[in-house]
Design a protein around this motif. Structure first.
Motif, PDB file in Angstrom:
ATOM      1  N   THR A 176       0.834  -1.194   0.000  1.00 10.80           N
ATOM      2  CA  THR A 176       0.000   0.000   0.000  1.00 10.80           C
ATOM      3  C   THR A 176       0.875   1.252   0.000  1.00 10.80           C
ATOM      4  O   THR A 176       2.044   1.211   0.395  1.00 10.80           O
ATOM      5  CB  THR A 176      -0.913   0.038   1.240  1.00 10.80           C
ATOM      6  OG1 THR A 176      -0.091   0.090   2.417  1.00 10.80           O
ATOM      7  CG2 THR A 176      -1.818  -1.172   1.297  1.00 10.80           C
ATOM      8  N   ASN A 177       0.317   2.354  -0.438  1.00 13.10           N
ATOM      9  CA  ASN A 177       1.028   3.621  -0.331  1.00 13.10           C
ATOM     10  C   ASN A 177       1.218   3.950   1.135  1.00 13.10           C
ATOM     11  O   ASN A 177       0.285   3.811   1.934  1.00 13.10           O
ATOM     12  CB  ASN A 177       0.239   4.747  -1.003  1.00 13.10           C
ATOM     13  CG  ASN A 177       0.294   4.657  -2.510  1.00 13.10           C
ATOM     14  OD1 ASN A 177       1.272   4.195  -3.083  1.00 13.10           O
ATOM     15  ND2 ASN A 177      -0.769   5.091  -3.169  1.00 13.10           N
ATOM     16  N   PRO A 178       2.415   4.394   1.533  1.00 10.50           N
ATOM     17  CA  PRO A 178       2.620   4.732   2.948  1.00 10.50           C
ATOM     18  C   PRO A 178       1.721   5.888   3.369  1.00 10.50           C
ATOM     19  O   PRO A 178       1.428   6.786   2.582  1.00 10.50           O
ATOM     20  CB  PRO A 178       4.096   5.147   3.010  1.00 10.50           C
ATOM     21  CG  PRO A 178       4.714   4.651   1.761  1.00 10.50           C
ATOM     22  CD  PRO A 178       3.622   4.570   0.742  1.00 10.50           C
ATOM     23  N   THR A 179       1.293   5.834   4.602  1.00  8.29           N
ATOM     24  CA  THR A 179       0.557   6.946   5.202  1.00  8.29           C
ATOM     25  C   THR A 179       1.315   7.378   6.456  1.00  8.29           C
ATOM     26  O   THR A 179       2.212   6.681   6.925  1.00  8.29           O
ATOM     27  CB  THR A 179      -0.881   6.542   5.578  1.00  8.29           C
ATOM     28  OG1 THR A 179      -0.819   5.461   6.527  1.00  8.29           O
ATOM     29  CG2 THR A 179      -1.673   6.098   4.358  1.00  8.29           C
ATOM     30  N   GLU A 180       0.951   8.531   6.983  1.00  5.33           N
ATOM     31  CA  GLU A 180       1.565   9.025   8.214  1.00  5.33           C
ATOM     32  C   GLU A 180       0.456   9.162   9.239  1.00  5.33           C
ATOM     33  O   GLU A 180      -0.581   9.757   8.966  1.00  5.33           O
ATOM     34  CB  GLU A 180       2.255  10.365   7.964  1.00  5.33           C
ATOM     35  CG  GLU A 180       3.392  10.690   8.915  1.00  5.33           C
ATOM     36  CD  GLU A 180       2.923  11.162  10.282  1.00  5.33           C
ATOM     37  OE1 GLU A 180       3.634  10.946  11.266  1.00  5.33           O
ATOM     38  OE2 GLU A 180       1.834  11.764  10.357  1.00  5.33           O
ATOM     39  N   ALA A 181       0.654   8.590  10.412  1.00  7.52           N
ATOM     40  CA  ALA A 181      -0.416   8.496  11.409  1.00  7.52           C
ATOM     41  C   ALA A 181      -1.010   9.850  11.766  1.00  7.52           C
ATOM     42  O   ALA A 181      -2.202   9.957  12.052  1.00  7.52           O
ATOM     43  CB  ALA A 181       0.097   7.799  12.664  1.00  7.52           C
TER      44      ALA A 181
END
Length: 196
Positions: A176-181
């Motif tokens: 998945t594309n990285p996300t930032e919390a």
């Protein structure tokens, strides 16, 4: 590090294996030398007492550009694999799923990096270049990256003769594309006013 596996014989020709694991490496770097306030030319992140100073012809002083820094990574993994033996064929198929959480503190160049062409220029305060990243409440050096990897596969081993086996298979690795919390991937900074 934690790993567990459960293998079950479902029939004389089918074996199922389930695995789960958790890893949590913790990597940290910190300044090795005692702080020298005379080398702190620019406000810096906590734990970064000095600037990084390079002087042509002399060993550099201050801390490295890349410290302090730290990363704690949580990696949760689960997988399920089937082995089916039928005739001259051994067929394997299954899937693994990995959830990765990378919690990073990396104030790159916070505290500034200075270059001087000579000791005389250093003593006179004449730098040839200086690089600095503003630091303050609005400049957060911590990031909490999240991503998931899903990997299904299929493999068939066909024993054509006692001396010849044909291996074929298909594996798909999806990330998945990285996300930032905290949604801190991007920041547009107004340097003139010190705001985002």
């Amino acid at each position: 590090f934690f790993t567990t596996e459960w293998r079950r014989i479902l029939s004389p020709t089918v074996v199922n294996t389930v695995r789960a694991s958790f890893t949590r490496p913790n990597t940290r770097t910190a300044p090795q030398n005692p702080p020298n306030p005379a080398l702190q030319f620019f406000p810096a992140a906590a734990g970064r007492p000095d600037s990084a100073v390079s002087i042509t012809g002399i060993t550099g002083v201050g801390v490295s550009t890349f410290v302090p820094a730290g990363q704690i990574q949580n990696r949760y993994a689960a997988a399920d694999d089937f082995l089916w033996t039928h005739g001259a064929h051994s067929t394997r198929f299954g899937v693994s799923i990995v959830r990765q959480q990378s919690n990073v503190f990396y104030p790159f160049r916070s505290g500034s990096t200075w270059s001087f062409q000579s000791l005389a220029n250093f003593q006179a305060g004449l730098s040839s270049s200086a690089t600095a990243v503003p630091f303050g409440p609005q400049y957060n050096s911590s990031r909490y990256y999240r991503e998931t990897q899903i990997t299904p596969y299929f493999q068939n081993d066909w024993k054509i003769t006692p001396k010849l086996t044909l291996n074929s298979g298909l594996r798909w690795e999806y990330v998945t594309n990285p996300t930032e919390a905290n949604n801190n991937f991007y920041s547009v900074t107004d340097f003139a006013n010190g705001t985002d």
